[in-house]
Design an enzyme around this catalytic site. Structure first.
Site, mmCIF file in Angstrom:
data_model
loop_
_atom_site.group_PDB
_atom_site.id
_atom_site.type_symbol
_atom_site.label_atom_id
_atom_site.label_comp_id
_atom_site.label_asym_id
_atom_site.label_seq_id
_atom_site.Cartn_x
_atom_site.Cartn_y
_atom_site.Cartn_z
ATOM 1 N N ARG A 1 0.565 -1.177 0.196
ATOM 2 C CA ARG A 1 -0.060 -0.018 0.070
ATOM 3 C C ARG A 1 0.932 1.388 -0.303
ATOM 4 N NH1 ARG A 1 -4.626 -1.416 4.343
ATOM 5 N NH2 ARG A 1 -5.765 -2.833 3.027
ATOM 6 N N GLU B 1 -14.105 6.734 16.631
ATOM 7 C CA GLU B 1 -12.961 7.023 15.849
ATOM 8 C C GLU B 1 -12.594 8.366 16.453
ATOM 9 O OE1 GLU B 1 -13.260 6.888 11.695
ATOM 10 O OE2 GLU B 1 -11.580 8.086 11.363
HETATM 11 C C1 LIG Z 1 -16.142 4.373 3.201
HETATM 12 C C2 LIG Z 1 -15.683 3.876 4.757
HETATM 13 C C3 LIG Z 1 -15.640 2.361 4.795
HETATM 14 C C4 LIG Z 1 -14.908 1.846 5.921
HETATM 15 N N1 LIG Z 1 -14.766 0.674 6.205
HETATM 16 C C5 LIG Z 1 -14.344 -0.079 7.267
HETATM 17 C C6 LIG Z 1 -14.304 -1.422 7.578
HETATM 18 O O1 LIG Z 1 -14.645 -1.822 6.569
HETATM 19 N N2 LIG Z 1 -14.144 -1.716 8.706
HETATM 20 C C7 LIG Z 1 -13.668 -1.042 9.664
HETATM 21 O O2 LIG Z 1 -13.432 -1.420 10.896
HETATM 22 N N3 LIG Z 1 -13.984 0.416 9.601
HETATM 23 C C8 LIG Z 1 -14.139 0.999 8.273
HETATM 24 N N4 LIG Z 1 -14.339 2.293 8.138
HETATM 25 C C9 LIG Z 1 -14.009 3.186 9.347
HETATM 26 C C10 LIG Z 1 -15.198 3.012 10.267
HETATM 27 O O3 LIG Z 1 -16.620 2.850 9.626
HETATM 28 C C11 LIG Z 1 -15.312 4.291 11.368
HETATM 29 O O4 LIG Z 1 -14.075 4.278 12.028
HETATM 30 C C12 LIG Z 1 -16.412 3.952 12.241
HETATM 31 O O5 LIG Z 1 -17.398 3.670 12.031
HETATM 32 C C13 LIG Z 1 -16.438 5.414 13.258
HETATM 33 O O6 LIG Z 1 -17.570 5.321 13.891
HETATM 34 P P1 LIG Z 1 -18.019 6.681 14.886
HETATM 35 O O7 LIG Z 1 -19.309 6.198 15.594
HETATM 36 O O8 LIG Z 1 -16.728 6.791 15.681
HETATM 37 O O9 LIG Z 1 -18.160 7.590 14.198
HETATM 38 P P2 LIG Z 1 -19.186 7.848 12.809
HETATM 39 O O10 LIG Z 1 -19.908 6.866 12.399
HETATM 40 O O11 LIG Z 1 -18.368 8.714 11.760
HETATM 41 O O12 LIG Z 1 -20.141 9.097 13.476
HETATM 42 C C14 LIG Z 1 -19.965 10.225 13.823
HETATM 43 C C15 LIG Z 1 -21.216 11.094 14.055
HETATM 44 O O13 LIG Z 1 -20.943 12.187 14.364
HETATM 45 C C16 LIG Z 1 -21.899 13.047 13.783
HETATM 46 N N5 LIG Z 1 -21.180 14.553 14.060
HETATM 47 C C17 LIG Z 1 -19.948 15.212 13.912
HETATM 48 N N6 LIG Z 1 -19.706 16.340 14.259
HETATM 49 C C18 LIG Z 1 -20.914 16.483 14.995
HETATM 50 C C19 LIG Z 1 -21.073 17.918 15.524
HETATM 51 N N7 LIG Z 1 -20.471 18.908 15.771
HETATM 52 N N8 LIG Z 1 -22.457 17.782 16.215
HETATM 53 C C20 LIG Z 1 -23.191 16.591 16.306
HETATM 54 N N9 LIG Z 1 -22.947 15.582 15.474
HETATM 55 C C21 LIG Z 1 -21.741 15.503 15.008
HETATM 56 C C22 LIG Z 1 -21.774 12.937 12.521
HETATM 57 O O14 LIG Z 1 -22.863 13.399 11.594
HETATM 58 C C23 LIG Z 1 -21.747 11.363 12.471
HETATM 59 O O15 LIG Z 1 -23.009 10.792 12.316
HETATM 60 C C24 LIG Z 1 -14.804 2.851 6.981
HETATM 61 C C25 LIG Z 1 -14.931 4.064 6.870
HETATM 62 C C26 LIG Z 1 -15.347 4.604 5.560
HETATM 63 C C27 LIG Z 1 -15.422 6.096 5.749
#
Ligand SMILES: Cc1cc2nc3c(=O)[nH]c(=O)nc-3n(C[C@H](O)[C@H](O)[C@H](O)COP(=O)(O)OP(=O)(O)OC[C@H]3O[C@@H](n4cnc5c(N)ncnc54)[C@H](O)[C@@H]3O)c2cc1C
Length: 567
Positions: free
Chosen positions: A294, A382
């Site tokens: 990669r 994250e």
């Molecule tokens: C296309 C893609 C494919 C992926 N594939 C994989 C995979 O196959 N396996 C794996 O392990 N990981 C994968 N990842 C990474 C993984 O999906 C993420 O790290 C994980 O889902 C993050 O979850 P989270 O709940 O921390 O954040 P998120 O699911 O990003 O949720 C964060 C939320 O916070 C909200 N938010 C942000 N700022 C504010 C604010 N100021 N006020 C109110 N709300 C706010 C956003 O609207 C969002 O809904 C992938 C990521 C992407 C983008």
């Protein structure tokens, strides 16, 4: 200002961001008896990265072959190149199996191998020593995770869901988080939320780069919210880039990083704009196997484009045209039909790819209870830094959202117990004023929407997958100039649905976060994991520590922190 401006809400636990981590946190906090507000700047449970993820979730459940969380931990630590916060990574790996089984009980429907004794199927992913990654179906893991968690969230009367509410600041009194101030973009109204405990679950920052796998709401808000509230950040220089993110033609409803496993499996050919193979010019001849690593693929593509030999949209071609049709179908399964629906026939055409920002290893610095250095302020998903060190293993990010979400929810509910509801009418006032003042600003000048685009280009160019001291210095200076312009940027216009106002707050956060990434990247004079300096190639053991960043009235302060190790 009138003390009652906008709505005033109260809750035991406030969760900012409703992706996988936020929803899991809400469920566990509600289970523990707390009243919860789960809010999102977009739609609760339908935005952010979680719903976009389409591949794998790593957990040592040992269904496919014998496994143990200690093996998972060993792989995670190895991938993190000496910077993994080992106690945090242990929590991640040790608690992962329980979350996978809980999600199974909640009906996610992990893919099963019926022939092999009806066990959950576990696939192999780069960096894991065995088959460890569960999934739901071709490209359905994220949507299924989100749906399962949404269904659970709905079962709790003590979870109040609020969509379309952007938190603009966390309110702190005497070193304690006591709630937040938010903007309801649809009405233009501010909202104040008093909370006994707050969880930042706002996900990552990759939409700060102009080539990214993100949705627009992944702009690093949580890091800026934390920083302004006095929380520390770590490892901000470690942004993970995916070498062959989708660039063109338009791909709708599919994961832009999906090409990588297929390239490894089938041997996708990387070609430059002249339709010639080029990786051999960067030291890695593929000899018909097409398995360049990669980091090499990223480097070779970036350099080829810089030399003017890019594909029409500024990337490289990825071609599977040499693979027999039946082999393509066998490997891609139903994906091949979904590609055909958007006009992509892999037997007849190459697609364009380019390295894209995909995940952020850094984030809020937390202890083993996922509390930041600010009392009653937690982080999950994250938004947390440290568990993956300098480089994340495939599948660890969704696991992190589940595990850290559950743990932070429990911790926040516990912290809320025995506390009286804070009255934040006074302490919220300065933050409410920022909203009203920003909304009232009219006039000419660079506008925040176009400034975001400018910043994205700048970061891609100078703080991207390959960095130099010169580029990073240029970035730090440009970010500082943009920060100076920000207070004068026009945001006036309609009160309701004023996207420019929303972008002003987005840009304010992006600039604060961009400064942390560029400053940390400039300071780290070595190459390690996702941080690659062209002027300092190779890992330098003397740099085996985390960089910790905090902000105060005098600006950013960066210091060295010992990497926490298991005793
Ligand atoms: C296309 C893609 C494919 C992926 N594939 C994989 C995979 O196959 N396996 C794996 O392990 N990981 C994968 N990842 C990474 C993984 O999906 C993420 O790290 C994980 O889902 C993050 O979850 P989270 O709940 O921390 O954040 P998120 O699911 O990003 O949720 C964060 C939320 O916070 C909200 N938010 C942000 N700022 C504010 C604010 N100021 N006020 C109110 N709300 C706010 C956003 O609207 C969002 O809904 C992938 C990521 C992407 C983008």
């Amino acid at each position: 200002m009138d003390q009652n401006v906008g709505q005033y809400l109260e809750t035991d636990v406030l969760i900012i961001g409703a992706g996988g981590a936020g929803m899991y946190g809400a469920i566990s906090a509600a289970k523990a008896g707390a009243n919860v507000i789960l809010l999102d700047k977009s739609i609760v449970g339908r935005s952010g990265a979680t719903i976009m993820a389409q591949m794998t979730v790593a957990a040592a459940i040992g269904e496919e072959e014998p496994d143990d969380w200690r093996f998972h931990l060993k792989d995670t630590i190895t991938a993190g190149r000496g910077l993994v916060d080992e106690p945090l990574a242990q929590i991640l790996c040790e608690m992962a199996p329980a979350r996978i089984w809980e999600m199974e009980d909640w009906g996610i429907g992990w893919a099963r191998s019926v022939a092999g004794g009806n066990h959950i199927t576990q696939a192999h992913a780069p960096g894991h020593d065995r088959n460890r990654c569960v999934y739901v179906d071709f490209l359905s893991t994220g949507p299924a995770s989100s749906r399962t968690l949404r269904n659970q969230v709905r079962k709790y009367d003590n979870i109040r869901r609020i969509s379309d509410l952007t938190v603009t600041d966390i309110v702190v009194e005497d070193g304690k988080a006591v709630g937040a101030v938010a903007l309801h973009l649809e009405s233009g109204e501010p909202v104040t939320i008093a909370a006994k405990a707050t969880i930042i679950a706002t996900g990552g920052l990759t939409s700060m780069y102009n080539r990214n796998s993100a949705s627009a709401n992944m702009g690093g808000d949580g890091f800026a919210l934390g920083l302004r509230a006095g929380a520390e950040l770590i490892d901000m220089e470690f942004v993970q880039f995916f070498p062959i993110g989708h660039l063109a033609p338009r791909l709708i409803g599919m994961d832009p990083i999906m090409w990588d496993p297929f390239r490894y499996k089938l041997g996708g050919r990387l070609l430059n704009g002249d339709m010639e193979e080029f990786t051999q010019n960067y030291g890695t001849a593929e000899d018909g196997k097409y398995v360049v690593t990669r980091d090499m693929a990223t480097y070779a593509i970036v350099k080829e484009v810089e030399a003017g030999r890019g594909s029409p949209h500024g990337g490289a071609w990825l071609s599977f045209e040499h693979i027999p049709k039946p082999d393509l179908r066998a490997a891609f399964g139903p994906v091949i039909d979904r590609l055909a629906k958007v006009g992509i026939d892999l037997t007849k055409m190459a697609i364009e790819v380019y390295p894209i920002a995909h995940y952020h290893m850094g984030g809020l610095r937390v202890n083993d209870s996922l509390t930041t250095n600010v009392s009653n302020l937690f982080a999950a998903g994250e938004a947390v830094g440290g568990a993956n060190g300098a480089n994340r293993l495939s599948g660890n990010a969704i696991t992190e959202a589940f595990v850290f979400g559950e743990l932070a929810g429990r911790g926040a509910a516990e912290a809320a117990k025995g506390q009286t509801m804070p009255d934040i009418h006074d302490s919220a006032r300065p933050y409410l004023e920022i909203i009203t003042n920003a909304g009232a600003r009219t006039g000419d000048g660079p506008n925040p929407t176009s400034a975001i685009t400018e910043l994205q280009k700048l970061l891609q160019q100078d703080v991207g997958p390959f960095r130099t001291g010169e580029g990073l210095q240029r970035a730090v200076a440009a970010i500082s100039e943009m920060q100076a312009e920000l207070p004068h940027m026009p945001t006036g216009g309609a009160i309701a649905f004023n996207q420019q106002l929303g972008d002003w707050f987005g840009l304010r956060n992006m600039l604060a976060v961009a400064e942390t990434i560029a400053t940390a990247a400039l300071a780290r004079t070595e190459s390690r994991g996702a941080h690659q300096r062209e002027d300092f190639p190779g890992l330098d053991e003397a740099w085996s520590y985390n960089q910790v960043i905090r902000a105060d009235g005098d600006g950013l302060h960066i210091s060295r922190g010992e990497v926490r190790q298991l005793s």
